[in-house]
Motif scaffolding. Structure first.
Motif, PDB file in Angstrom:
ATOM      1  N   LEU A  25       0.824  -1.202   0.000  1.00 49.54           N
ATOM      2  CA  LEU A  25       0.000   0.000   0.000  1.00 49.54           C
ATOM      3  C   LEU A  25       0.864   1.260   0.000  1.00 49.54           C
ATOM      4  O   LEU A  25       0.584   2.204  -0.737  1.00 49.54           O
ATOM      5  CB  LEU A  25      -0.967  -0.005   1.186  1.00 49.54           C
ATOM      6  CG  LEU A  25      -1.924   1.189   1.280  1.00 49.54           C
ATOM      7  CD1 LEU A  25      -2.707   1.393  -0.006  1.00 49.54           C
ATOM      8  CD2 LEU A  25      -2.863   1.002   2.464  1.00 49.54           C
ATOM      9  N   GLN A  26       1.933   1.280   0.787  1.00 46.22           N
ATOM     10  CA  GLN A  26       2.795   2.462   0.822  1.00 46.22           C
ATOM     11  C   GLN A  26       3.568   2.640  -0.487  1.00 46.22           C
ATOM     12  O   GLN A  26       3.770   3.760  -0.954  1.00 46.22           O
ATOM     13  CB  GLN A  26       3.728   2.418   2.029  1.00 46.22           C
ATOM     14  CG  GLN A  26       3.007   2.558   3.345  1.00 46.22           C
ATOM     15  CD  GLN A  26       1.995   3.696   3.376  1.00 46.22           C
ATOM     16  OE1 GLN A  26       2.317   4.853   3.124  1.00 46.22           O
ATOM     17  NE2 GLN A  26       0.749   3.369   3.685  1.00 46.22           N
ATOM     18  N   VAL A  29       1.032   4.138  -2.826  1.00 42.33           N
ATOM     19  CA  VAL A  29       0.833   5.560  -2.534  1.00 42.33           C
ATOM     20  C   VAL A  29       1.986   6.370  -3.117  1.00 42.33           C
ATOM     21  O   VAL A  29       1.771   7.398  -3.777  1.00 42.33           O
ATOM     22  CB  VAL A  29       0.708   5.803  -1.012  1.00 42.33           C
ATOM     23  CG1 VAL A  29       0.822   7.290  -0.677  1.00 42.33           C
ATOM     24  CG2 VAL A  29      -0.602   5.243  -0.482  1.00 42.33           C
ATOM     25  N   ASP A  30       3.226   5.918  -2.896  1.00 39.71           N
ATOM     26  CA  ASP A  30       4.393   6.632  -3.422  1.00 39.71           C
ATOM     27  C   ASP A  30       4.357   6.710  -4.943  1.00 39.71           C
ATOM     28  O   ASP A  30       4.732   7.725  -5.525  1.00 39.71           O
ATOM     29  CB  ASP A  30       5.692   5.968  -2.960  1.00 39.71           C
ATOM     30  CG  ASP A  30       5.973   6.201  -1.486  1.00 39.71           C
ATOM     31  OD1 ASP A  30       5.371   7.126  -0.881  1.00 39.71           O
ATOM     32  OD2 ASP A  30       6.783   5.446  -0.913  1.00 39.71           O
ATOM     33  N   ALA A  31       3.887   5.644  -5.588  1.00 40.48           N
ATOM     34  CA  ALA A  31       3.787   5.636  -7.055  1.00 40.48           C
ATOM     35  C   ALA A  31       2.703   6.583  -7.549  1.00 40.48           C
ATOM     36  O   ALA A  31       2.797   7.128  -8.649  1.00 40.48           O
ATOM     37  CB  ALA A  31       3.522   4.217  -7.552  1.00 40.48           C
ATOM     38  N   ILE A  44       0.143   7.065   4.164  1.00 38.41           N
ATOM     39  CA  ILE A  44      -1.286   7.230   3.926  1.00 38.41           C
ATOM     40  C   ILE A  44      -1.883   5.835   3.830  1.00 38.41           C
ATOM     41  O   ILE A  44      -1.311   4.946   3.191  1.00 38.41           O
ATOM     42  CB  ILE A  44      -1.562   7.971   2.597  1.00 38.41           C
ATOM     43  CG1 ILE A  44      -1.019   9.395   2.643  1.00 38.41           C
ATOM     44  CG2 ILE A  44      -3.054   7.978   2.291  1.00 38.41           C
ATOM     45  CD1 ILE A  44      -1.140  10.119   1.318  1.00 38.41           C
ATOM     46  N   PHE A  45      -3.013   5.658   4.472  1.00 43.67           N
ATOM     47  CA  PHE A  45      -3.722   4.389   4.361  1.00 43.67           C
ATOM     48  C   PHE A  45      -5.077   4.688   3.737  1.00 43.67           C
ATOM     49  O   PHE A  45      -5.942   5.252   4.379  1.00 43.67           O
ATOM     50  CB  PHE A  45      -3.858   3.729   5.744  1.00 43.67           C
ATOM     51  CG  PHE A  45      -2.535   3.353   6.320  1.00 43.67           C
ATOM     52  CD1 PHE A  45      -1.951   2.135   5.991  1.00 43.67           C
ATOM     53  CD2 PHE A  45      -1.841   4.224   7.147  1.00 43.67           C
ATOM     54  CE1 PHE A  45      -0.702   1.782   6.486  1.00 43.67           C
ATOM     55  CE2 PHE A  45      -0.593   3.880   7.643  1.00 43.67           C
ATOM     56  CZ  PHE A  45      -0.026   2.663   7.312  1.00 43.67           C
ATOM     57  N   PHE A  94      -6.676  -1.455  -5.006  1.00 44.89           N
ATOM     58  CA  PHE A  94      -5.451  -1.984  -4.422  1.00 44.89           C
ATOM     59  C   PHE A  94      -4.695  -2.862  -5.416  1.00 44.89           C
ATOM     60  O   PHE A  94      -4.092  -3.861  -5.060  1.00 44.89           O
ATOM     61  CB  PHE A  94      -5.782  -2.754  -3.136  1.00 44.89           C
ATOM     62  CG  PHE A  94      -4.606  -3.070  -2.247  1.00 44.89           C
ATOM     63  CD1 PHE A  94      -3.448  -2.320  -2.270  1.00 44.89           C
ATOM     64  CD2 PHE A  94      -4.665  -4.138  -1.376  1.00 44.89           C
ATOM     65  CE1 PHE A  94      -2.378  -2.616  -1.447  1.00 44.89           C
ATOM     66  CE2 PHE A  94      -3.601  -4.449  -0.543  1.00 44.89           C
ATOM     67  CZ  PHE A  94      -2.453  -3.684  -0.576  1.00 44.89           C
ATOM     68  N   MET A  95      -4.746  -2.441  -6.693  1.00 42.39           N
ATOM     69  CA  MET A  95      -4.070  -3.206  -7.739  1.00 42.39           C
ATOM     70  C   MET A  95      -2.579  -2.891  -7.683  1.00 42.39           C
ATOM     71  O   MET A  95      -2.163  -1.765  -7.932  1.00 42.39           O
ATOM     72  CB  MET A  95      -4.645  -2.849  -9.110  1.00 42.39           C
ATOM     73  CG  MET A  95      -6.123  -3.176  -9.269  1.00 42.39           C
ATOM     74  SD  MET A  95      -6.496  -4.933  -9.094  1.00 42.39           S
ATOM     75  CE  MET A  95      -5.529  -5.622 -10.404  1.00 42.39           C
TER      76      MET A  95
END
Length: 159
Positions: A25-26, A29-31, A44-45, A94-95
């Motif tokens: 997940l992190q 988010v960074d991507a 971030i979640f 969440f791919m």
């Protein structure tokens, strides 16, 4: 280049997968940060992964290669708007595919498995959101049969 599917397993996620999924997940988010200036700094979640694993209306799948989790995605049954043709639809999120496995057909296998789960729930409409500027992801989804129907736009008027 496609991958040897003999070493690939797709299965529902469980609580033992939480540390790896939190890491995914992190990375995700960074991507996505370069595509979305509205995202806060730091961790971030987008959602509670454990809650999604326990939710009967959601199926989180993980893809393993040689017993290592290399990809994830979820399908969730959601209510449509009152004016839409469908009462319910499958929403994909969440791919994620680990960088060393991208471009090898993993996302296609995962998308097909998620669509199959949605179909098993008696639902034939599947939707997802993707950043328009994330061209690689857009191409992967179009290859899997998705079509664009809406573009979200924003404007910062603070200046």
């Amino acid at each position: 280049m496609s991958i040897d599917t003999k070493n690939i397993t797709i299965r529902p996620a469980d609580k033992n997968d939480l540390p790896k999924l939190a890491q995914f997940l992190q990375i995700l988010v960074d991507a996505e940060r370069p595509f979305d200036p509205t995202l806060k700094e730091g961790e971030i979640f987008y959602y509670d992964i454990q809650e999604l694993i326990e939710d009967k209306a959601t199926e989180i799948l993980v893809v393993e290669s040689n017993n290592e989790i290399i990809a994830s995605g979820y399908a969730q049954i959601r209510a449509a708007k009152p004016y839409e043709k469908y009462e319910l639809f499958g929403y994909l999120g969440f791919m994620f595919v680990s960088s060393e496995f991208r471009g090898k057909g993993i996302s296609g296998l995962l998308l097909e498995a998620l669509k199959k789960w949605v179909l098993s729930q008696g639902i034939t409409e599947v939707r997802l959101q993707v950043y328009d500027e994330n061209e690689a992801a857009v191409r992967a989804y179009e290859k899997a049969g998705f079509k664009k129907i809406l573009t979200t736009m924003r404007c910062d008027i603070s200046e």
